[in-house]
Design an enzyme around this catalytic site. Structure first.
Site, PDB file in Angstrom:
ATOM      1  N   GLY A 105     -12.690   8.589  10.485  1.00  0.00           N
ATOM      2  CA  GLY A 105     -14.129   8.336  10.515  1.00  0.00           C
ATOM      3  C   GLY A 105     -14.777   8.524   9.155  1.00  0.00           C
ATOM      4  N   LEU A 106     -13.990   8.411   8.078  1.00  0.00           N
ATOM      5  CA  LEU A 106     -14.542   8.553   6.721  1.00  0.00           C
ATOM      6  C   LEU A 106     -14.618   7.197   6.013  1.00  0.00           C
ATOM      7  CD1 LEU A 106     -12.734  11.868   5.672  1.00  0.00           C
ATOM      8  CD2 LEU A 106     -15.114  11.581   6.431  1.00  0.00           C
ATOM      9  N   SER A 107     -14.558   6.129   6.802  1.00  0.00           N
ATOM     10  CA  SER A 107     -14.743   4.759   6.298  1.00  0.00           C
ATOM     11  C   SER A 107     -13.653   4.295   5.353  1.00  0.00           C
ATOM     12  CB  SER A 107     -16.112   4.603   5.618  1.00  0.00           C
ATOM     13  OG  SER A 107     -17.101   4.696   6.566  1.00  0.00           O
ATOM     14  N   SER A 142     -11.650   1.892   6.008  1.00  0.00           N
ATOM     15  CA  SER A 142     -11.618   0.422   6.026  1.00  0.00           C
ATOM     16  C   SER A 142     -12.723  -0.158   5.156  1.00  0.00           C
ATOM     17  CB  SER A 142     -11.679  -0.120   7.458  1.00  0.00           C
ATOM     18  OG  SER A 142     -12.805   0.358   8.121  1.00  0.00           O
ATOM     19  N   ASP A 156     -21.431   1.674   6.472  1.00  0.00           N
ATOM     20  CA  ASP A 156     -20.245   2.133   5.742  1.00  0.00           C
ATOM     21  C   ASP A 156     -20.020   1.340   4.457  1.00  0.00           C
ATOM     22  OD1 ASP A 156     -20.089   3.670   7.985  1.00  0.00           O
ATOM     23  OD2 ASP A 156     -18.429   2.568   8.882  1.00  0.00           O
ATOM     24  N   SER A 186       0.849  -1.190   0.000  1.00  0.00           N
ATOM     25  CA  SER A 186       0.000   0.000   0.000  1.00  0.00           C
ATOM     26  C   SER A 186       0.880   1.235   0.000  1.00  0.00           C
ATOM     27  CB  SER A 186      -0.872  -0.008   1.264  1.00  0.00           C
ATOM     28  OG  SER A 186      -1.352   1.290   1.519  1.00  0.00           O
TER      29      SER A 186
END
Ligand code: GLA
Length: 390
Positions: free
Chosen positions: A131-133, A135, A179, A77
Site C-alpha cells: 500500500g505504498l504505491s 505500482s 498515488d 527487474s
C-alpha cells in the site's frame, strides 16, 4: 529512510546509489520515482474530494538503454525472476508484473510518441503490495524515462496523468489520481494537497517525521473490496442526486444533505466518511500552512471513520493505531492507503519515533505472530531524472 527500528538514514543515501544499481548495462536514461504515504484524505480521491499525501524515501529506479534493432521493450527487474517483453506496436496486458510498463508504452503511443526498441532495467526499495504505491512509482518512473529517451519533455503533471491512465485504462484497476500525483509531484519537506475534482495541486510545508509500519497482511482482498466500495459510493451519489441533481461528486455533498437523504445502510456511512474526511483534509491543510505540526487528533478521527464508517481497517491496523497512541510523544496514527491490510502511519516527536517503532514491532510480532516492517521517513522528492555516469 530506515528499515527496522533504528535511526533514520540520511535522505541522500538512496539517490546517491542510483547509477550503481544498474550494473547490467550503461543506460541512456535513468529516472526514479518515490512511493507515498497519504497523511489524510482516504477514499476521497475517486469521490472528487481532497487528499494530502507525501512522497517517501523509498523509490523505484528505471534505467533505459536504446537498442539498434527490434520492436520490443525488453524488461527485467531486480525484484522478479521473470523477464518480459512489451511489443511496441501492440502492447498487451499479459497478467505479468510488466503490465504497468506495457500500459505506459500504450499511453505514450496514444499520445503520439514513437518509442525506439530498448532494454529496461528496474530496481526498487518499495515493497509490492504494502500500500505504498509501488505500482504508481513504477508507472511514473517508466513514463519519465521513456519520454526523456524520445526527447519529449512532458510536464510532471502529464506524467502523473499518463501513469494513472496506464493503471486504470490498461491494467484495469479503478484507482483515483492520488498515488501517481504524489509520486510525480511530491517534494522534500512538503506534502501535496490535491483537489481531486479540479486536479489542482499545492505543495504545503510538512516537516514532521512519519513512522510507517507495514502489517504485511490481507493483500488478496484489497482489489475486490476497493471496487465494492467504489460501487457503493457511486450508488450513494446516484441516490443523493435525486434531491440534488447538480451534485458533481460525492465529496461535494454536505453532512445535512446526507442525513436528509436517509440513504440505506451502509451507503449512509460510506457517504458520511467521504464528506467528513474531506473536511479533515481541509483542517489539516490549514494547520500545516501555518507551519505547525500535523494535528494528531485529525489522524485518529480519520482512522476511526475508516474503521467504523468505511469499514476498510483490519484488527492488525486497529491494534497498531491504539497501541501507538499509548507511546510517549506520539500525536496521532491511522491506516494509510486503501486499507484491508497494508500500512499504518504514526506521527509525533521525531526523537520518540525510533523507540515507538521498536516497541510496536516487538509487541506486534508477539500478538500477531509475524514481524512488521517499519521505516521512518520525511517528505521526500518526487520523480526525477537521475544523473548518469558516476
Ligand atoms: C488506493 C488508491 C488511491 C486511493 C486510496 C484510498 O491507494 O490507489 O487512489 O483511492 O486507495 O484513499
Amino acid at each position: 529512510m530506515s528499515e527496522g527500528p533504528r535511526a533514520p538514514l540520511s535522505r541522500r543515501d538512496a539517490a546517491d546509489t542510483a547509477p550503481a544499481r544498474f550494473v547490467e548495462f550503461a543506460p541512456d536514461v535513468v529516472a526514479s520515482a518515490p512511493g507515498r504515504v497519504n497523511l489524510i484524505g482516504e477514499h476521497t480521491d475517486y469521490n472528487g474530494g481532497e487528499v494530502l499525501p507525501m512522497a517517501i524515501a523509498l523509490r523505484t529506479w528505471v534505467a533505459v538503454r536504446r537498442r539498434m534493432h527490434g520492436n520490443v521493450l525488453h524488461v527485467r527487474s531486480a525484484s522478479h525472476a521473470t523477464e518480459g517483453e512489451v511489443d511496441l506496436r501492440a502492447p498487451r496486458c499479459a497478467g505479468a508484473w510488466w503490465d504497468y510498463l506495457a500500459g505506459v508504452v500504450a499511453q505514450l503511443a496514444a499520445g503520439g510518441l514513437v518509442l525506439p526498441p530498448c532494454d529496461v532495467a528496474i530496481t526498487s526499495d518499495i515493497p509490492a503490495g504494502a500500500g505504498l504505491s509501488s505500482s504508481a512509482a513504477l508507472e511514473v518512473a517508466t513514463a519519465l524515462a521513456l519520454a526523456e529517451l524520445t526527447g519529449a519533455s512532458l510536464p510532471m503533471r502529464e506524467i502523473a496523468l499518463l501513469g494513472h491512465r496506464a493503471e486504470t485504462a490498461f491494467v484495469g484497476v479503478a484507482v483515483g489520481i492520488m498515488d501517481q500525483f504524489a509520486s510525480a509531484l511530491g517534494a522534500a519537506d512538503r506534502a501535496l494537497h490535491i483537489d481531486c475534482d479540479q486536479q489542482v495541486t499545492e505543495l504545503i510545508p510538512m516537516r514532521d517525521a512519519v513512522l510507517v509500519i507495514d502489517t504485511r497482511g490481507r493483500r488478496a482482498l484489497r482489489r475486490s473490496a476497493f471496487n465494492a466500495r467504489r460501487a457503493e459510493c457511486d450508488r450513494a451519489l446516484a441516490l443523493l442526486r435525486r434531491a440534488h441533481p447538480e451534485l458533481r461528486h460525492l465529496a461535494g455533498a454536505t453532512v445535512d444533505e446526507i442525513r436528509d437523504a436517509q440513504l440505506p445502510a451502509p451507503l449512509d456511512r460510506r457517504a458520511m466518511h467521504v464528506v467528513e474526511e474531506t473536511d479533515r483534509v481541509r483542517a489539516a491543510v490549514s494547520v500545516l500552512r501555518r507551519g505547525e505540526p500535523l494535528p494528531g487528533e485529525l489522524l485518529c478521527a480519520s482512522h476511526a471513520s475508516l474503521r467504523m464508517q468505511y469499514e476498510c481497517s483490519t484488527p492488525e491496523l486497529d491494534w497498531l493505531v491504539a497501541r501507538a497512541m499509548q507511546c510517549d510523544d506520539v500525536r496521532g496514527a491511522r491506516l494509510t492507503g486503501a486499507g484491508w491490510g497494508g500500512c499504518a502511519i504514526v506521527v509525533g516527536e521525531a526523537a520518540a519515533l525510533p523507540g515507538a517503532a521498536a516497541a510496536l514491532a516487538t509487541e506486534f510480532a508477539a500478538t500477531f505472530g509475524r514481524s512488521p516492517r517499519t521505516w521512518i521517513t520525511r517528505a521526500e522528492a518526487g520523480a526525477r531524472l537521475e544523473p548518469l555516469g558516476s
